[in-house]
Enzyme design. Structure first.
Site, short mmCIF file in Angstrom:
data_model
loop_
_atom_site.label_atom_id
_atom_site.label_comp_id
_atom_site.label_asym_id
_atom_site.label_seq_id
_atom_site.Cartn_x
_atom_site.Cartn_y
_atom_site.Cartn_z
N ASP A 174 -15.43 37.52 -25.48
CA ASP A 174 -14.31 36.68 -25.90
C ASP A 174 -13.39 36.52 -24.68
O ASP A 174 -12.60 37.42 -24.38
CB ASP A 174 -13.60 37.36 -27.08
N LYS A 189 -7.55 28.92 -25.64
CA LYS A 189 -6.23 28.98 -25.01
C LYS A 189 -6.06 28.04 -23.81
O LYS A 189 -5.64 26.92 -23.97
CB LYS A 189 -5.89 30.43 -24.66
N TYR A 235 -8.57 42.25 -29.95
CA TYR A 235 -8.01 41.17 -30.76
C TYR A 235 -8.91 39.94 -30.61
O TYR A 235 -9.23 39.54 -29.48
CB TYR A 235 -6.59 40.82 -30.32
N TYR A 244 3.31 35.48 -37.43
CA TYR A 244 3.58 36.86 -37.83
C TYR A 244 5.05 37.04 -38.21
O TYR A 244 5.74 37.91 -37.68
CB TYR A 244 3.23 37.83 -36.70
#
Ligand SMILES: *Cc1c(COP(=O)(O)O)cnc(C)c1O
Length: 411
Positions: free
Chosen positions: A238, A267, A141, A13
């Site tokens: 998720d 992750k 997200y 980003y």
């Protein structure tokens, strides 16, 4: 600062060249990063939720080197290997029934893409090709690829550039900002009207991470799942950020033991060593899906699977619940009082997650440099200064992290 990096390499980003300079990491060990210029800082981010055992861990290093002696990689099409088999067995065992089937991919975003595809193929194969939309709660997200982006919060600035070209899905009120009954009523109304077009609901259980940094009452999950079941909509969780202990449960869905149709992991899966993700589902869904139309080049990479096996063993054989409870208590003692500060809008704590929401946007570079001067690495974004340290962090190291946070908040 490295000049070539600054001029040529994109960071997450960010612009290239990036007005905010990146710090060069020379090495990392324990919970610390060794930065250029002789600075050693505690990583309060666990490299974005992932390095739960810290860095350069002898057990994890050994798992990688042993696998390396056998092979670093082989294609997964037509071939298999013991590290993938062991990992799939473990994941099937430690996740709730009836999640029995495992699809390995390279990153969390891809695990989400695979979950969305599974849901679409599940209905397509039952002659319900119209069921290809998704419903999700606002403030979520789920990753940066196109399918994943399309179920991220639409008004969150991260992906708004693409709003015109993303498929349109259904966004309902989030229980993290709206009273639970109202949020459920919104979901129910949407399902009643549109379930003929909806393949699945997707959401992060309990903790909404990068999209809004908020928590919600786990009871919502049970009720949302019941509504989805009633309206023939699959339920995808998720757990890419919450999985493997971070919230105090091994998986956040265990707060209420909600039944799940498709589960995404990532992750922390490899203890922060390598990129790997997994999408799990039930026998029934796998059977209906049939041939799943996905197959990454580096699917079930042996090095990543080997270190994932070692990381999960290490976690399960450690007093991880005690560690999370200890970190949570420390955050309550040291961070919760920051709520009194006028510049602080809210402090939210759950398990080994501490979030300070400021009233205004944080000046990232200045704040980061102050934190480094106080021995800590954190990556604030927007109004959020937050920390989710490795589970192995000691009390003294935790004090360094929370003191640094206090210094920058009180400045
Ligand atoms: C980080 C994250 C993803 C995306 O994972 P990547 O590995 O960055 O692609 C998806 N969902 C959640 C909840 C995440 O925190």
């Amino acid at each position: 600062m490295n000049t070539f990096d600054h001029q040529h390499i994109w960071h997450p980003y960010a612009k290239v060249p990036n007005p905010i300079k990146s710090h060069t990491v020379l090495s990392a060990d324990g919970v610390c990063l060794n930065l250029e210029g002789d600075r050693r800082v505690i990583d309060g981010m666990s490299s974005w939720w992932s390095a739960i055992h810290g860095y350069n861990h002898p057990v994890l290093n050994q798992a990688v080197t042993e696998q390396l002696k056998k092979m670093a990689h082989v294609m997964f099409g037509g071939l298999t290997h013991q590290s993938a088999i062991d990992l799939a067995k473990t994941l099937v065992t430690i996740t709730p029934e009836p999640l029995n089937k495992v699809f390995f991919s390279d990153s969390g975003s891809v695990a989400v893409e695979v979950a969305l595809k599974m849901a679409c193929q599940y209905w397509y194969n039952q002659g319900k090709a119209d069921k290809h939309k998704f419903v999700t709660i606002q403030g979520g997200y789920h990753g940066d690829t196109f399918g994943a982006m399309s179920v991220c919060d639409p008004s969150n600035s991260m992906h708004h550039v693409f709003s015109g070209i993303l498929p349109q899905h259904f966004f309902v009120k989030s229980p993290s900002v709206t009273p639970m009954d109202e949020a459920l009523a919104d979901l129910e109304a949407t399902l009643k009207q549109h379930s003929g077009a909806i393949a699945a609901m997707i959401l992060e259980p309990v903790v909404q991470g990068a999209g809004s940094m908020r928590f919600y009452n786990p009871q919502y999950l049970l009720k949302a799942k019941a509504l989805c079941k009633q309206h023939q909509v699959l339920f995808i969780l998720d757990e890419i950020a919450t999985g493997f202990g971070r919230t105090g449960e091994l998986f956040a869905l265990e707060y209420v033991d909600v039944e799940v149709d498709i589960l995404c992991l990532g992750k922390t899966l490899t203890g922060g060593y390598m990129t790997l993700a997994a999408t799990l589902t039930t026998d029934e869904i796998a059977q209906t899906v049939g041939t799943l139309m996905h197959g990454p080049t580096f699917m079930a990479n042996p090095l990543a699977c080997a270190v994932a096996n070692a990381s999960i063993n290490l976690l399960l054989n450690s007093p991880w619940q005690d560690n999370i409870a200890r970190i949570e208590k420390h955050f309550y003692d040291e961070l919760a009082p920051l709520k009194q500060n006028d510049k602080v809008a809210d402090v939210r704590i759950l398990g080994a997650i501490g979030i300070i929401e400021m009233v205004s946007d944080i000046e990232v570079e200045k704040t980061q440099n102050q934190l480094i001067d106080n021995g800590v690495w954190l990556r604030p974004y927007g109004k959020f200064l937050y920390t989710m340290p490795p589970f192995t962090v000691t009390d003294d190291e935790l004090s360094i992290v929370t003191n640094a946070i206090k210094v920058v908040v009180n400045k």
